[in-house]
Design a protein around this motif. Structure first.
Motif, PDB file in Angstrom:
ATOM      1  N   PRO A 132       0.741  -0.971   0.057  1.00  0.00           N
ATOM      2  CA  PRO A 132      -0.206   0.070  -0.121  1.00  0.00           C
ATOM      3  C   PRO A 132       0.809   1.216   0.019  1.00  0.00           C
ATOM      4  O   PRO A 132       1.844   1.324   0.489  1.00  0.00           O
ATOM      5  N   LEU A 133       0.428   2.472  -0.592  1.00  0.00           N
ATOM      6  CA  LEU A 133       0.988   3.667  -0.422  1.00  0.00           C
ATOM      7  C   LEU A 133       0.838   4.341   0.772  1.00  0.00           C
ATOM      8  O   LEU A 133       0.003   4.361   1.455  1.00  0.00           O
ATOM      9  N   ALA A 134       2.148   5.042   1.228  1.00  0.00           N
ATOM     10  CA  ALA A 134       1.984   5.845   2.425  1.00  0.00           C
ATOM     11  C   ALA A 134       1.519   7.217   2.182  1.00  0.00           C
ATOM     12  O   ALA A 134       0.506   7.758   2.730  1.00  0.00           O
ATOM     13  N   ASP A 135       2.006   7.713   0.983  1.00  0.00           N
ATOM     14  CA  ASP A 135       1.550   8.999   0.610  1.00  0.00           C
ATOM     15  C   ASP A 135       0.353   8.982  -0.360  1.00  0.00           C
ATOM     16  O   ASP A 135      -0.091   8.304  -0.962  1.00  0.00           O
ATOM     17  N   THR A 136      -0.561  10.103  -0.181  1.00  0.00           N
ATOM     18  CA  THR A 136      -1.443  10.442  -1.092  1.00  0.00           C
ATOM     19  C   THR A 136      -1.089  10.653  -2.470  1.00  0.00           C
ATOM     20  O   THR A 136      -0.054  11.463  -2.540  1.00  0.00           O
ATOM     21  N   VAL A 137      -1.641  10.232  -3.558  1.00  0.00           N
ATOM     22  CA  VAL A 137      -0.834  10.639  -4.808  1.00  0.00           C
ATOM     23  C   VAL A 137      -1.887  11.435  -5.540  1.00  0.00           C
ATOM     24  O   VAL A 137      -3.202  11.489  -5.590  1.00  0.00           O
ATOM     25  N   LYS A 138      -1.273  12.474  -6.269  1.00  0.00           N
ATOM     26  CA  LYS A 138      -1.892  13.578  -7.278  1.00  0.00           C
ATOM     27  C   LYS A 138      -1.433  13.342  -8.508  1.00  0.00           C
ATOM     28  O   LYS A 138      -0.388  13.110  -8.778  1.00  0.00           O
ATOM     29  N   GLN A 139      -2.643  13.303  -9.540  1.00  0.00           N
ATOM     30  CA  GLN A 139      -2.364  13.199 -10.779  1.00  0.00           C
ATOM     31  C   GLN A 139      -2.007  14.934 -11.387  1.00  0.00           C
ATOM     32  O   GLN A 139      -2.883  15.553 -10.919  1.00  0.00           O
ATOM     33  N   VAL A 140      -0.887  15.179 -11.914  1.00  0.00           N
ATOM     34  CA  VAL A 140      -0.819  16.478 -12.535  1.00  0.00           C
ATOM     35  C   VAL A 140      -0.487  16.838 -13.728  1.00  0.00           C
ATOM     36  O   VAL A 140      -0.357  15.644 -14.520  1.00  0.00           O
ATOM     37  N   THR A 141      -0.769  17.934 -14.259  1.00  0.00           N
ATOM     38  CA  THR A 141      -0.132  18.154 -15.577  1.00  0.00           C
ATOM     39  C   THR A 141       1.273  18.609 -15.357  1.00  0.00           C
ATOM     40  O   THR A 141       1.500  19.500 -14.780  1.00  0.00           O
ATOM     41  N   PRO A 142       2.253  17.906 -15.946  1.00  0.00           N
ATOM     42  CA  PRO A 142       3.583  17.970 -15.720  1.00  0.00           C
ATOM     43  C   PRO A 142       4.132  19.434 -16.141  1.00  0.00           C
ATOM     44  O   PRO A 142       3.722  20.222 -16.878  1.00  0.00           O
ATOM     45  N   ALA A 143       4.938  19.985 -15.090  1.00  0.00           N
ATOM     46  CA  ALA A 143       5.342  21.724 -15.370  1.00  0.00           C
ATOM     47  C   ALA A 143       6.111  21.651 -16.531  1.00  0.00           C
ATOM     48  O   ALA A 143       6.815  20.904 -17.228  1.00  0.00           O
ATOM     49  N   GLN A 144       5.639  22.854 -17.475  1.00  0.00           N
ATOM     50  CA  GLN A 144       6.448  23.189 -18.716  1.00  0.00           C
ATOM     51  C   GLN A 144       7.726  23.757 -18.537  1.00  0.00           C
ATOM     52  O   GLN A 144       8.534  23.637 -19.318  1.00  0.00           O
ATOM     53  N   ALA A 145       8.019  23.957 -17.262  1.00  0.00           N
ATOM     54  CA  ALA A 145       9.482  24.473 -16.910  1.00  0.00           C
ATOM     55  C   ALA A 145       9.681  24.009 -15.536  1.00  0.00           C
ATOM     56  O   ALA A 145       8.737  24.115 -14.687  1.00  0.00           O
ATOM     57  N   PRO A 146      10.920  23.845 -15.079  1.00  0.00           N
ATOM     58  CA  PRO A 146      11.471  23.313 -13.772  1.00  0.00           C
ATOM     59  C   PRO A 146      11.164  24.361 -12.879  1.00  0.00           C
ATOM     60  O   PRO A 146      11.342  25.663 -13.264  1.00  0.00           O
TER      61      PRO A 146
END
Ligand code: CTP
Ligand code: MG
Length: 233
Positions: A132-146
């Motif tokens: 099982p995961l310890a952290d909650t997971v979020k789906q994101v739109t990956p950043a366009q720049a760091p």
């Protein structure tokens, strides 16, 4: 056992499989666990292309006559998937069940190896150990720049998520077939069970173990040293 990666995330140094943990190369720990399982008859190690002779010598020395499993060492490819394919091609003809185990998971308990093998022997076509995961997971739109903030798209229900480990176990015919299809269709997956899912097979999960974590970044080596020290004390 795919062991041909460079270990870039671990930082500069020898290929990851040859880096030491408690004074012994990571790869040797991983091979010893598999060789200790009574379910394992042959261990095929997929070594860095330019390190086949070195790995053969190292394992002959470290494993020697004390373990019962036969040992084969072959050169790997540019991706993990290619390396697994090279390992599959080197399997003895009479093998029906294949476990694919990352050399980078040197501390997996032998009970997990046995449980995965047993589940395939009992009829599953593909089996993955997971936790099982310890952290909650979020789906994101990956950043366009760091450094830019990343918009959140969704929060999958954590109770239905699992972090998968290795060894993953397969009926040999199933694994051969999905790897051949992946080549045909130019598909790349980060795990072998992912290929089975992709091509319509059924994958089941069995309990993994927190000590089967993958040595990926420098902090993982610190944790691995601590786990080993605790086992030895
Ligand atoms: N692997 C392999 N052949 C490759 C790439 C990876 O056999 N061309 C193996 C690694 O040796 C490792 C396993 O696949 O045992 C899991 O991969 P990973 O943890 O990503 O290891 P590396 O690819 O070596 O690390 P990195 O991605 O940080 O470079
Ligand atoms: Mg990698």
């Amino acid at each position: 056992m795919p062991a041909a990666g460079r270990g870039e995330r671990l930082g500069p140094g020898a290929p990851k499989a040859l880096r030491e943990l408690g004074g012994v190369p990571i790869l040797v720990h991983a091979v010893r666990v598999l060789a200790r399982s009574r379910a394992v008859g042959t261990v095929v190690v997929v070594a860095p292309k330019d390190g086949v002779a070195e790995v053969r010598a190292l394992l002959a020395d470290a494993i020697g006559e004390r373990e019962s499993a036969a040992l084969v060492v072959v050169p790997g490819g540019d991706t993990r998937q290619e390396s697994v394919r090279a390992g599959l091609a080197a399997l003895p003809a009479d093998v029906d069940v294949v476990l694919v185990h990352d050399a980078a998971r040197p501390l997996v308990p032998v009970d997990v190896v046995d449980a995965v093998a047993r589940t395939v022997a009992d009829g599953a076509e593909a089996v993955v150990p997971a936790v099982p995961l310890a952290d909650t997971v979020k789906q994101v739109t990956p950043a366009q720049a760091p450094g830019l903030p990343e918009p959140v798209i969704a929060t999958p229900d954590r109770a239905t998520l699992r972090a998968v480990q290795t060894p993953q176990g397969f009926r040999r015919d199933v694994l051969d077939r999905v790897h051949a299809k992946a080549v045909e269709e130019g598909v790349d997956a980060t795990d072998d069970a992912g290929l089975v899912e992709r091509f319509g097979g059924r994958v089941v999960v069995v309990p993994g173990h927190e000590e089967a974590f993958k040595v990926t970044r420098p902090l993982d080596l610190v944790l691995a040293e601590a786990v080993l020290a605790r086992r030895r004390s």
